[in-house]
Design a protein around this motif. Structure first.
Motif, short mmCIF file in Angstrom:
data_model
loop_
_atom_site.label_atom_id
_atom_site.label_comp_id
_atom_site.label_asym_id
_atom_site.label_seq_id
_atom_site.Cartn_x
_atom_site.Cartn_y
_atom_site.Cartn_z
N ILE A 138 0.74 -1.32 -0.06
CA ILE A 138 -0.15 0.17 -0.05
C ILE A 138 0.83 1.46 0.03
CG2 ILE A 138 -1.63 1.39 1.40
CD1 ILE A 138 -2.83 -1.28 2.18
N HIS A 140 -6.52 5.28 3.07
CA HIS A 140 -5.65 4.06 2.77
C HIS A 140 -4.54 4.15 3.68
CE1 HIS A 140 -8.00 3.90 -0.84
NE2 HIS A 140 -7.47 5.12 -1.25
N ARG A 163 -8.53 1.09 7.64
CA ARG A 163 -7.99 1.23 6.43
C ARG A 163 -8.33 0.23 5.33
NH1 ARG A 163 -1.98 1.12 7.31
NH2 ARG A 163 -1.86 1.54 5.31
N ALA A 166 -7.30 -0.56 0.96
CA ALA A 166 -6.15 -0.54 -0.11
C ALA A 166 -6.96 0.38 -1.28
CB ALA A 166 -5.89 -2.11 -0.50
N HIS A 167 -6.04 0.90 -1.86
CA HIS A 167 -6.61 1.76 -2.88
C HIS A 167 -7.07 0.52 -4.12
CE1 HIS A 167 -2.76 3.56 -1.68
NE2 HIS A 167 -3.14 4.73 -2.13
N ARG A 186 -8.55 -4.95 2.42
CA ARG A 186 -7.62 -4.73 3.48
C ARG A 186 -6.38 -5.39 3.62
NH1 ARG A 186 -11.52 -1.82 6.59
NH2 ARG A 186 -13.58 -2.44 6.10
#
Length: 149
Positions: free
Chosen positions: A32, A46, A60, A62-63, A98
């Motif tokens: 990430i 993120h 959070r 991930a993109h 994630r």
């Protein structure tokens, strides 16, 4: 499931509708961070657990384009492989990814246009049995291999 072609890439005449390739990628803190640096996307959802914990995702994620990039890796290295050029891509995101998840990216040849040397690929990403994203890519594929020099 197909493996990379011994030459590095399949040419148009070697492809058939229904061919499938997959890639499994673990989502890590380091991955990430590197993606944020490469894309210049430091959105706190993120990068910052305290911020992200107050969002609808409750932590959070991930993109989305990080997960999508694994499909690009498949196209460039396995199916069709070296020499394939992206022309278009659609994407729909269905679930967050994630840290700790393993994304399984899958591309399937859906159609081949021999006249234009273009291939339509069904692109999917999964975490476990959950579809996280899907879409369609159009790529141009070489008709012949380069002569070795």
């Amino acid at each position: 499931m197909i493996e990379p072609h011994s030459s590095g890439g399949y040419i148009l005449e070697e492809l058939a509708v229904g061919m499938v390739a997959e890639k499994h990628v673990a989502i890590t803190e380091e991955r990430i961070q590197k993606f944020a640096e490469a894309s210049d996307d430091f959105n706190p959802v993120h990068m910052d657990e305290a911020f992200a914990s107050k969002t609808a995702y409750r932590g959070r994620i991930a993109h989305g384009l990080l997960s999508a990039s694994f499909g690009s890796a498949l196209v460039g290295t396995i199916l069709p492989g070296a020499g394939a050029i992206y022309l278009a891509q659609t994407l729909a995101f269905h679930r967050p990814v994630r840290i700790g998840d393993v994304v399984v990216s899958r591309v399937t040849i859906a159609a081949i246009d021999e006249v234009s040397a273009r291939v339509t690929l069904r692109c999917e990403g999964f975490v476990g049995d959950d579809l996280i994203m899907d879409g369609e890519a159009t790529v141009r594929v070489p008709r012949r291999r380069r002569a070795k020099t």
